[in-house]
Design a protein around this motif. Structure first.
Motif, short mmCIF file in Angstrom:
data_model
loop_
_atom_site.label_atom_id
_atom_site.label_comp_id
_atom_site.label_asym_id
_atom_site.label_seq_id
_atom_site.Cartn_x
_atom_site.Cartn_y
_atom_site.Cartn_z
N TRP A 186 11.39 61.85 -51.46
CA TRP A 186 12.81 61.79 -51.82
C TRP A 186 13.37 60.37 -51.82
O TRP A 186 14.48 60.12 -52.27
N GLY A 187 12.60 59.42 -51.28
CA GLY A 187 13.05 58.03 -51.27
C GLY A 187 14.37 57.86 -50.53
O GLY A 187 14.61 58.50 -49.50
N SER A 188 15.24 57.03 -51.09
CA SER A 188 16.51 56.72 -50.42
C SER A 188 17.50 57.89 -50.42
O SER A 188 18.52 57.85 -49.74
N SER A 189 17.18 58.95 -51.19
CA SER A 189 18.06 60.13 -51.17
C SER A 189 17.99 60.86 -49.83
O SER A 189 18.91 61.59 -49.46
N ALA A 190 16.88 60.68 -49.10
CA ALA A 190 16.72 61.32 -47.79
C ALA A 190 17.33 60.42 -46.71
O ALA A 190 16.81 59.34 -46.45
N LYS A 191 18.43 60.87 -46.15
CA LYS A 191 19.12 60.10 -45.11
C LYS A 191 18.73 60.63 -43.72
O LYS A 191 18.22 61.74 -43.59
N THR A 192 19.02 59.84 -42.71
CA THR A 192 18.72 60.28 -41.33
C THR A 192 19.66 61.41 -40.90
O THR A 192 19.39 62.08 -39.90
N THR A 193 20.74 61.64 -41.65
CA THR A 193 21.66 62.75 -41.36
C THR A 193 21.23 64.02 -42.10
O THR A 193 22.02 64.95 -42.24
N MET A 194 20.00 64.02 -42.59
CA MET A 194 19.46 65.18 -43.31
C MET A 194 18.14 65.60 -42.67
O MET A 194 17.51 64.83 -41.95
N PHE A 245 18.31 69.61 -46.16
CA PHE A 245 19.37 70.25 -45.39
C PHE A 245 20.24 69.20 -44.73
O PHE A 245 19.77 68.11 -44.37
N THR A 246 21.51 69.50 -44.56
CA THR A 246 22.37 68.67 -43.72
C THR A 246 21.92 68.85 -42.28
O THR A 246 21.75 69.99 -41.82
N ARG A 247 21.68 67.76 -41.59
CA ARG A 247 21.18 67.82 -40.21
C ARG A 247 22.34 68.10 -39.25
O ARG A 247 23.17 67.23 -38.97
N VAL A 248 22.40 69.32 -38.77
CA VAL A 248 23.54 69.76 -37.95
C VAL A 248 23.72 68.89 -36.72
O VAL A 248 24.85 68.55 -36.33
N ALA A 249 22.61 68.46 -36.10
CA ALA A 249 22.69 67.67 -34.86
C ALA A 249 23.46 66.36 -35.06
O ALA A 249 24.07 65.85 -34.12
N SER A 250 23.46 65.86 -36.30
CA SER A 250 24.20 64.61 -36.58
C SER A 250 25.71 64.82 -36.63
O SER A 250 26.47 63.86 -36.56
#
Length: 262
Positions: A186-194, A245-250
């Motif tokens: 996914w490259g830069s589309s994958a964020k740490t909040t995901m 997915f949106t990372r709920v923990a964030s």
């Protein structure tokens, strides 16, 4: 001391989460198999004139879903739903009183993140053996690579295919951010909040949006670790393009603040 113990036990039982009365069938790994009825008792169907998205019951009067699922239509949620084509008896249909989208959500940029929203219900759901709460993870709780999690929903059975009429589940192992953010993934589309999960033949699909990524913790409870956000435009199960997915923990601080102020 004995009185205090009894009181604490009673509160724990009432405010329990992530422990379904009907154990999910997790023994077989099949792409998109029908879920055991009521084994994901926090799964919500979000509806306007017809079912549009999924959601997760996280408090008797609060549902967690994706920001991109929210439009101007008046919504209702249906709990204890299994077969969309049948009135089976235990369903609870509750109108939505308030829709709160994350302030940093940009509907022109799904990959920018913050695809999360909260729905305040007009009245509290009745918690019973078929309607229960999912647990929320701790703020910044980490998932491990290949951790087994399950996506649930009534989305399309495959790209361009029919919508599921009964609740489906699929095992989606977590793909670590270090892998998912590689240039050929996914490259830069994958964020740490995901959270990325699945890939290859297994994925969420259109109609699953807003629903939970269910992950069992070491304490035996199920936690909603993700909110279904997006898949690759070429198809739901494109190799090296796992479901995001949106990372709920964030977002635990925002969730806690929103629920306490509304």
């Amino acid at each position: 001391m004995e009185l205090a113990l009894v009181f604490l036990l009673a509160v724990t039982t009432v405010s329990g989460c992530g422990e379904p009365s009907y154990e999910p069938n997790t023994s077989r790994v099949v792409n998109g198999e029908e879920a055991r009825p009521y084994s994901w008792p926090w799964q919500v169907s979000l509806e306007s004139f017809f079912p549009t998205c999924g959601g997760t019951l996280i408090a008797p009067d609060w549902v967690l879903t994706a920001a991109h699922c929210i439009t101007f239509h008046t919504y209702r949620v249906v709990l204890a739903e299994h077969d969309m084509n049948k009135e089976e008896g235990p369903e609870q249909s509750i109108m939505v009183a308030k829709m709160i989208i994350h302030p940093k959500w940009n509907d022109n940029c799904v990959s920018c993140g913050n695809d999360i929203a909260l729905l305040k219900l007009e009245k509290s759901a009745v918690i019973n053996d078929k309607v229960q709460l999912a647990c929320l993870p701790r703020h910044d709780a980490a998932l491990t690579h290949n951790q087994p999690c399950y996506v649930t929903g009534w989305g399309r059975l495959y790209s361009g295919g029919p919508q599921a009429t009964t609740l489906q589940q699929a095992l989606l192992p977590v793909v670590d951010h270090s892998v998912c953010s590689q240039s050929d993934w996914w490259g830069s589309s994958a964020k740490t909040t995901m959270v990325c999960a699945g890939g290859e033949s297994k994925s969420a699909c259109h109609g699953d949006s807003g629903g939970p990524l269910n992950c069992r913790s070491r304490d035996g409870r199920w936690y909603v670790e993700g909110v279904t956000s997006f898949v690759d435009g070429r198809g739901c199960n494109t190799p090296k393009k796992p479901t995001v997915f949106t990372r709920v923990a964030s977002f635990i601080p925002w969730i806690s603040e929103t629920m306490s102020q509304n």
